[in-house]
Design a protein around this motif. Structure first.
Motif, PDB file in Angstrom:
ATOM      1  N   THR A  13      -5.608  13.432   1.052  1.00  0.00           N
ATOM      2  CA  THR A  13      -6.082  12.034   1.346  1.00  0.00           C
ATOM      3  C   THR A  13      -5.189  10.900   0.848  1.00  0.00           C
ATOM      4  OG1 THR A  13      -8.429  12.542   1.485  1.00  0.00           O
ATOM      5  CG2 THR A  13      -7.850  10.191   1.083  1.00  0.00           C
ATOM      6  N   ALA A  14      -4.830  11.285  -0.455  1.00  0.00           N
ATOM      7  CA  ALA A  14      -3.535  10.506  -1.314  1.00  0.00           C
ATOM      8  C   ALA A  14      -2.348  10.529  -0.340  1.00  0.00           C
ATOM      9  CB  ALA A  14      -3.405  10.823  -2.818  1.00  0.00           C
ATOM     10  N   ILE A  15      -1.689  11.753  -0.086  1.00  0.00           N
ATOM     11  CA  ILE A  15      -0.535  11.814   0.715  1.00  0.00           C
ATOM     12  C   ILE A  15      -0.719  11.325   2.094  1.00  0.00           C
ATOM     13  CG2 ILE A  15       0.996  13.627   1.694  1.00  0.00           C
ATOM     14  CD1 ILE A  15       0.321  15.571  -0.464  1.00  0.00           C
ATOM     15  N   SER A  16      -2.020  11.518   2.659  1.00  0.00           N
ATOM     16  CA  SER A  16      -2.007  10.801   4.026  1.00  0.00           C
ATOM     17  C   SER A  16      -1.791   9.245   3.837  1.00  0.00           C
ATOM     18  CB  SER A  16      -3.265  11.248   4.718  1.00  0.00           C
ATOM     19  OG  SER A  16      -3.380  12.490   4.956  1.00  0.00           O
ATOM     20  N   GLU A  17      -2.418   8.624   2.823  1.00  0.00           N
ATOM     21  CA  GLU A  17      -2.497   7.221   2.576  1.00  0.00           C
ATOM     22  C   GLU A  17      -1.105   6.797   2.439  1.00  0.00           C
ATOM     23  OE1 GLU A  17      -4.332   5.132   3.394  1.00  0.00           O
ATOM     24  OE2 GLU A  17      -6.557   5.641   3.079  1.00  0.00           O
ATOM     25  N   MET A  18      -0.233   7.500   1.519  1.00  0.00           N
ATOM     26  CA  MET A  18       1.055   7.178   1.277  1.00  0.00           C
ATOM     27  C   MET A  18       2.008   7.233   2.522  1.00  0.00           C
ATOM     28  SD  MET A  18       1.887   9.729  -2.068  1.00  0.00           S
ATOM     29  CE  MET A  18       0.821   9.592  -3.617  1.00  0.00           C
ATOM     30  N   ILE A  19       1.604   8.006   3.348  1.00  0.00           N
ATOM     31  CA  ILE A  19       2.547   8.265   4.558  1.00  0.00           C
ATOM     32  C   ILE A  19       2.271   7.090   5.520  1.00  0.00           C
ATOM     33  CG2 ILE A  19       2.977   9.709   6.790  1.00  0.00           C
ATOM     34  CD1 ILE A  19       4.333  10.682   4.423  1.00  0.00           C
ATOM     35  N   MET A  20       0.769   6.673   5.718  1.00  0.00           N
ATOM     36  CA  MET A  20       0.478   5.663   6.744  1.00  0.00           C
ATOM     37  C   MET A  20       0.875   4.401   5.941  1.00  0.00           C
ATOM     38  SD  MET A  20      -3.368   6.954   8.063  1.00  0.00           S
ATOM     39  CE  MET A  20      -4.113   7.299   6.295  1.00  0.00           C
ATOM     40  N   GLY A  21       0.956   4.251   4.648  1.00  0.00           N
ATOM     41  CA  GLY A  21       1.562   3.013   4.150  1.00  0.00           C
ATOM     42  C   GLY A  21       2.792   2.866   4.141  1.00  0.00           C
ATOM     43  N   GLY A  22       3.480   3.734   4.868  1.00  0.00           N
ATOM     44  CA  GLY A  22       5.056   3.555   5.123  1.00  0.00           C
ATOM     45  C   GLY A  22       6.077   4.148   4.013  1.00  0.00           C
ATOM     46  N   MET A  23       5.643   4.821   3.136  1.00  0.00           N
ATOM     47  CA  MET A  23       6.537   5.706   2.143  1.00  0.00           C
ATOM     48  C   MET A  23       7.521   6.513   2.944  1.00  0.00           C
ATOM     49  SD  MET A  23       4.355   5.777  -1.299  1.00  0.00           S
ATOM     50  CE  MET A  23       5.319   6.676  -2.124  1.00  0.00           C
ATOM     51  N   ASP A  24       8.565   6.788   2.220  1.00  0.00           N
ATOM     52  CA  ASP A  24       9.604   7.694   3.007  1.00  0.00           C
ATOM     53  C   ASP A  24       9.027   9.013   2.452  1.00  0.00           C
ATOM     54  OD1 ASP A  24      12.503   8.247   3.937  1.00  0.00           O
ATOM     55  OD2 ASP A  24      12.206   9.320   2.172  1.00  0.00           O
ATOM     56  N   SER A  25       9.287   9.774   3.593  1.00  0.00           N
ATOM     57  CA  SER A  25       8.969  11.489   3.252  1.00  0.00           C
ATOM     58  C   SER A  25       9.470  11.844   2.062  1.00  0.00           C
ATOM     59  CB  SER A  25       9.222  12.288   4.434  1.00  0.00           C
ATOM     60  OG  SER A  25       8.420  11.976   5.543  1.00  0.00           O
ATOM     61  N   PHE A  26      10.819  11.561   1.673  1.00  0.00           N
ATOM     62  CA  PHE A  26      11.355  12.225   0.652  1.00  0.00           C
ATOM     63  C   PHE A  26      10.625  11.748  -0.580  1.00  0.00           C
ATOM     64  CE2 PHE A  26      14.576  11.764  -2.766  1.00  0.00           C
ATOM     65  CZ  PHE A  26      15.140  13.151  -2.842  1.00  0.00           C
ATOM     66  N   VAL A  27      10.359  10.572  -0.773  1.00  0.00           N
ATOM     67  CA  VAL A  27       9.647   9.947  -1.842  1.00  0.00           C
ATOM     68  C   VAL A  27       8.335  10.540  -2.125  1.00  0.00           C
ATOM     69  CG1 VAL A  27       8.813   7.635  -2.901  1.00  0.00           C
ATOM     70  CG2 VAL A  27      11.108   7.653  -1.806  1.00  0.00           C
ATOM     71  N   VAL A  28       7.618  10.768  -1.034  1.00  0.00           N
ATOM     72  CA  VAL A  28       6.172  11.177  -1.307  1.00  0.00           C
ATOM     73  C   VAL A  28       6.394  12.699  -1.586  1.00  0.00           C
ATOM     74  CG1 VAL A  28       4.260  12.089   0.143  1.00  0.00           C
ATOM     75  CG2 VAL A  28       5.398   9.735   0.718  1.00  0.00           C
ATOM     76  N   ALA A  29       7.422  13.363  -1.207  1.00  0.00           N
ATOM     77  CA  ALA A  29       7.496  14.873  -1.562  1.00  0.00           C
ATOM     78  C   ALA A  29       7.793  14.951  -3.057  1.00  0.00           C
ATOM     79  CB  ALA A  29       8.616  15.589  -0.708  1.00  0.00           C
ATOM     80  N   ARG A  30       8.828  14.106  -3.391  1.00  0.00           N
ATOM     81  CA  ARG A  30       9.228  13.934  -4.846  1.00  0.00           C
ATOM     82  C   ARG A  30       7.776  13.764  -5.817  1.00  0.00           C
ATOM     83  NH1 ARG A  30      10.520  15.000  -9.537  1.00  0.00           N
ATOM     84  NH2 ARG A  30      11.711  13.520 -10.607  1.00  0.00           N
ATOM     85  N   VAL A  31       7.217  12.499  -5.380  1.00  0.00           N
ATOM     86  CA  VAL A  31       5.857  12.314  -6.127  1.00  0.00           C
ATOM     87  C   VAL A  31       5.051  13.278  -6.240  1.00  0.00           C
ATOM     88  CG1 VAL A  31       4.230  10.586  -6.195  1.00  0.00           C
ATOM     89  CG2 VAL A  31       6.264   9.780  -5.793  1.00  0.00           C
ATOM     90  N   THR A  32       4.846  13.994  -5.090  1.00  0.00           N
ATOM     91  CA  THR A  32       3.694  14.893  -5.238  1.00  0.00           C
ATOM     92  C   THR A  32       4.026  16.419  -5.445  1.00  0.00           C
ATOM     93  OG1 THR A  32       3.765  15.088  -2.587  1.00  0.00           O
ATOM     94  CG2 THR A  32       2.265  13.414  -3.645  1.00  0.00           C
ATOM     95  N   GLY A  33       5.412  16.608  -5.545  1.00  0.00           N
ATOM     96  CA  GLY A  33       5.881  17.851  -5.856  1.00  0.00           C
ATOM     97  C   GLY A  33       5.581  18.974  -4.819  1.00  0.00           C
TER      98      GLY A  33
END
Length: 377
Positions: A329-349
């Motif tokens: 759910t958290a990752i989905s919200e990050m992506i839907m919020g417009g965060m870059d995939s690289f940043v999301v991958a880095r933050v969530t490991g």
């Protein structure tokens, strides 16, 4: 001269470093090296078209026929164009890495390097010569990645199998590259190994709506509520949060250091997450757990599984909702919020590849909504 075919003949041989040879076919020989202990090892010799002699240690066999069969198989592979040099699974994987880098596929190279470092390099599996690799070796390697215990639920197993499938795909790509480079004559050792089926699709109830999140939080006990909030605010794995110490949160910079299956990473957190973590860290210091159970211990699967299921039932949510759904759910919200995939991958490991394959559709939906708001004519 005494031969090497029968055990009686071999028992009469004098120990020496130079093997005793017997001809198998034109240009191909099998040798027996007698050891001081009275036992011996077998070796094969083959003269290539370039006139050079090539050798292959065959190991220990009780019977001549078994050793001769192994020697003939090795010679036949050489005659079919395979390299006479011994290439191991590990060497093939490293060669594949180098090939990816030469092709400028740096992201893929980094991904497979991480997989091979965990599962191939420095292992008994990695030391297996390609021409001796058996289907059972690869199947056992794949099965060993699935860690099951009595507390594992369906989602744990699904994720483990999904990860193992990606590891198998990387391994097969490396071994197929070795086959095309003629480092081995056949792919019979891995071709028929199949990936686990029907494990890629996530549960339909993996994403929790805002209303569902609120209902769940209301039904959680105080200690579990903090763990649930931490997962939603960080997108971290539950095991990573369970390992957190008070000193792992840097209040000054709003950064959190997490440790888990992908190693250690220090990432920035949102303002809301920083305020939440600051409150937790305020009453704990040093190596004290940042998140604790009602009994004062660290969280683990044993301690969160039952109370979380009870909270799900009390909140009248679908019974297949598991704790890991909060990370999804958290990752989905990050992506839907417009965060870059690289940043999301880095933050969530995790990897960018995983983010794109599992959450890319959410970004497409967002872009489509924006395009729909534009009048073309």
């Amino acid at each position: 001269m005494t031969g090497i075919v029968s055990k009686t003949d071999r028992s009469k041989l004098q120990p020496r470093r130079e093997p005793y040879w017997a001809r198998l076919l034109a240009g191909g020989y099998i040798g027996f090296r007698k050891l001081d202990s009275g036992e011996g090892t077998w070796i094969s010799r083959w003269r290539g078209e370039d006139g050079k002699q090539h050798y292959r240690a065959l190991g220990h066999f009780d019977e001549y026929d078994e050793a001769a069969k192994a020697a003939r198989e090795w010679i036949a592979q050489n005659q079919q164009g395979a390299s006479p040099k011994t290439t191991t699974v590990e060497a093939a994987c490293k060669a594949y890495e180098e090939a990816l880098l030469l092709d400028q596929r740096r992201s893929t190279a980094k991904d497979v390097e991480g997989r091979f470092r965990r599962l191939v390099y420095g292992t008994a599996f990695g030391r297996i010569p390609l021409d001796r690799l058996k289907t059972t070796d690869v199947r056992r390697w794949l099965a060993d990645q699935i860690r099951q215990d009595e507390d594992s639920d369906e989602e744990d197993l699904r994720r483990a199998k999904d990860s193992a499938n990606r590891n198998l795909a990387s391994l097969k790509a490396a071994l197929n590259r070795a086959l095309s480079d003629r480092l081995v004559a056949t792919d019979s050792g891995w071709k028929t190994v199949q990936a686990f089926e029907r494990v890629s699709a996530r549960r339909k109830n993996a994403f929790l709506s805002m209303a569902a999140r609120h209902k769940l939080l209301e039904k959680c006990d105080d200690d579990l509520r903090l763990l649930v909030k931490a997962m939603l605010l960080t997108g971290a794995r539950p095991g990573e949060l369970a390992m957190l110490n008070a000193s792992d949160f840097d209040r000054k910079f709003g950064a959190l250091t997490l440790r888990g299956k992908t190693g250690e990473r220090t990432v920035a957190v949102s303002t809301a997450a920083a305020e939440f973590l600051s409150e937790l860290a305020r009453i704990r210091i040093g190596n004290a757990p940042l998140l604790i159970t009602s009994t004062g211990g660290r969280w683990n699967k044993d301690s969160w599984k039952k109370p979380f299921k009870e909270a799900v039932i009390a909140a009248e949510l679908p019974p297949d909702v598991v704790l890991y759904a909060l990370r999804h759910t958290a990752i989905s919200e990050m992506i839907m919020g417009g965060m870059d995939s690289f940043v999301v991958a880095r933050v969530t490991g995790t990897s960018v590849q995983m983010i794109e394959s599992n959450y890319g559709h959410l970004r497409h939906d967002k872009v489509r909504d924006r395009l729909d708001s534009v009048r073309m004519f």
